[in-house]
Structure formats: C-alpha cells, structure tokens
Design a protein around this motif. Structure first.
Motif, PDB file in Angstrom:
ATOM      1  N   TYR A  96      36.717  41.286  43.265  1.00 12.19           N
ATOM      2  CA  TYR A  96      36.447  41.771  44.609  1.00 12.19           C
ATOM      3  C   TYR A  96      35.775  43.730  43.730  1.00 12.19           C
ATOM      4  O   TYR A  96      36.839  44.107  43.587  1.00 12.19           O
ATOM      5  CB  TYR A  96      37.562  41.935  45.967  1.00 12.19           C
ATOM      6  CG  TYR A  96      37.494  41.194  47.165  1.00 12.19           C
ATOM      7  CD1 TYR A  96      36.435  40.738  47.819  1.00 12.19           C
ATOM      8  CD2 TYR A  96      38.337  40.090  46.510  1.00 12.19           C
ATOM      9  CE1 TYR A  96      36.983  39.895  48.493  1.00 12.19           C
ATOM     10  CE2 TYR A  96      38.286  39.321  47.375  1.00 12.19           C
ATOM     11  CZ  TYR A  96      37.508  39.455  48.435  1.00 12.19           C
ATOM     12  OH  TYR A  96      37.923  38.046  49.437  1.00 12.19           O
ATOM     13  N   GLN A 153      34.120  38.653  52.039  1.00 13.73           N
ATOM     14  CA  GLN A 153      35.071  37.575  51.373  1.00 13.73           C
ATOM     15  C   GLN A 153      33.420  36.434  50.805  1.00 13.73           C
ATOM     16  O   GLN A 153      33.741  36.121  50.224  1.00 13.73           O
ATOM     17  CB  GLN A 153      35.627  36.700  52.348  1.00 13.73           C
ATOM     18  CG  GLN A 153      36.780  37.771  52.447  1.00 13.73           C
ATOM     19  CD  GLN A 153      37.630  36.917  53.475  1.00 13.73           C
ATOM     20  OE1 GLN A 153      37.918  35.972  54.429  1.00 13.73           O
ATOM     21  NE2 GLN A 153      39.450  36.820  52.724  1.00 13.73           N
ATOM     22  N   VAL A 172      35.577  44.842  54.221  1.00 13.16           N
ATOM     23  CA  VAL A 172      35.288  43.456  53.443  1.00 13.16           C
ATOM     24  C   VAL A 172      34.819  42.454  53.943  1.00 13.16           C
ATOM     25  O   VAL A 172      34.868  41.457  54.677  1.00 13.16           O
ATOM     26  CB  VAL A 172      37.306  42.912  53.039  1.00 13.16           C
ATOM     27  CG1 VAL A 172      37.659  41.879  52.120  1.00 13.16           C
ATOM     28  CG2 VAL A 172      38.497  44.114  53.543  1.00 13.16           C
ATOM     29  N   VAL A 232      34.612  44.725  48.894  1.00 12.62           N
ATOM     30  CA  VAL A 232      35.311  46.152  49.469  1.00 12.62           C
ATOM     31  C   VAL A 232      34.483  47.059  49.698  1.00 12.62           C
ATOM     32  O   VAL A 232      34.456  47.688  49.104  1.00 12.62           O
ATOM     33  CB  VAL A 232      36.392  46.351  49.732  1.00 12.62           C
ATOM     34  CG1 VAL A 232      37.339  47.020  50.339  1.00 12.62           C
ATOM     35  CG2 VAL A 232      37.287  44.669  49.307  1.00 12.62           C
ATOM     36  N   TYR A 272      41.873  42.023  46.974  1.00 12.47           N
ATOM     37  CA  TYR A 272      42.572  41.933  48.724  1.00 12.47           C
ATOM     38  C   TYR A 272      42.874  40.298  49.409  1.00 12.47           C
ATOM     39  O   TYR A 272      44.108  39.476  49.850  1.00 12.47           O
ATOM     40  CB  TYR A 272      40.906  41.434  49.052  1.00 12.47           C
ATOM     41  CG  TYR A 272      41.075  41.825  50.596  1.00 12.47           C
ATOM     42  CD1 TYR A 272      41.422  42.561  51.654  1.00 12.47           C
ATOM     43  CD2 TYR A 272      40.416  40.127  51.552  1.00 12.47           C
ATOM     44  CE1 TYR A 272      41.619  41.879  52.896  1.00 12.47           C
ATOM     45  CE2 TYR A 272      40.297  39.877  53.146  1.00 12.47           C
ATOM     46  CZ  TYR A 272      40.995  41.333  53.543  1.00 12.47           C
ATOM     47  OH  TYR A 272      41.430  40.314  54.398  1.00 12.47           O
TER      48      TYR A 272
END
Length: 137
Positions: free
Chosen positions: A6, A97, A95, A102, A45
C-alpha cells in the motif's frame, strides 16, 4: 493475501495541523521513528486488518466512505513505554483497497480533540477539510 504494497500518503492538511504539536513535543528521533512505524504498519494494511475485521485492539474500522474504508489506528510514541491504546494518540486514514492507497487524513492526540464526542469531532474536521469525505458525519 498481500503483506505490503500500500502506498501511504500523508495529506497536506495533516502535516499543517495537529502533527506540528507532535513535532514540537517529541523533537529529534522519537517522532521520526513513530511516524515511520505508522507508515510501515499502514503499508501492510492487509496484514493489519484482513477481510475488514479488526484483528488488533490498535485498529478500528469506522465505516465505508466514498470508495474507501475509514479506519482509526491507535499509536504510541517510540520509547514512551505507554501502550498504543492508553496513549490517546490516533491516526485517521482512508484505505482504498482497489488502488492500494492509504491516505492519512488526521493524526491527533486526545488533547487536541477533547471529549465528549471525540469521534463526531474528528469526523466533522475531516468532512469540512476533505471534499472526498464531505458525507462523513
């Protein structure tokens, strides 16, 4: 499951506001180490919160908002010997995905955002300062 990957972005608003109090209070390496640790945790994450279920008392999943998941992460200052939960220090992040990003929206201490209604106060700050999250209430 991914273990990292991330991209972690600290928003300009975050840098201009409450972060300054941490920088002043914890001069030198303490704050640098703490911020690096926060970024490292958030970059992983998927390990921190697999399947959107909080696996640690440090992380709370607040709500979905505009294609992201709003989370609250408790953290302690490096070398403080205080637990993350009892330190009163928080990171609010979004966040995404799908994009594997992030965005750190807010870093604060409970001294910065006082009770009662801590959650409603930080939600208001975010909704007023981030157009993407104006519906967060």
């Amino acid at each position: 499951m991914f273990t990292d990957g991330y991209q972690v972005i600290i928003e300009d608003f975050t840098k201009r506001h409450f972060v300054h109090s941490f920088e002043r209070k914890y001069k030198g390496k303490q704050w640098e180490i703490t911020l690096k640790a926060i970024k490292e945790m958030l970059s992983r994450y998927d390990n921190l919160a697999p399947n959107h279920v909080s696996t640690t008392s440090k992380l709370d999943i607040i709500c979905p908002c505009n294609g992201s998941i709003i989370i609250k992460l408790d953290f302690a200052i490096a070398g403080s010997n205080i637990s993350a939960k009892s330190s009163g220090n928080r990171v609010i992040a979004a966040v995404n995905q799908q994009q594997r990003v992030v965005r750190i929206l807010l870093i604060y201490s409970k001294n910065d955002i006082s009770p009662p209604s801590e959650t409603s106060k930080w939600k208001k700050v975010i909704s007023q300062n981030y157009p993407d999250f104006h519906e967060l209430k």
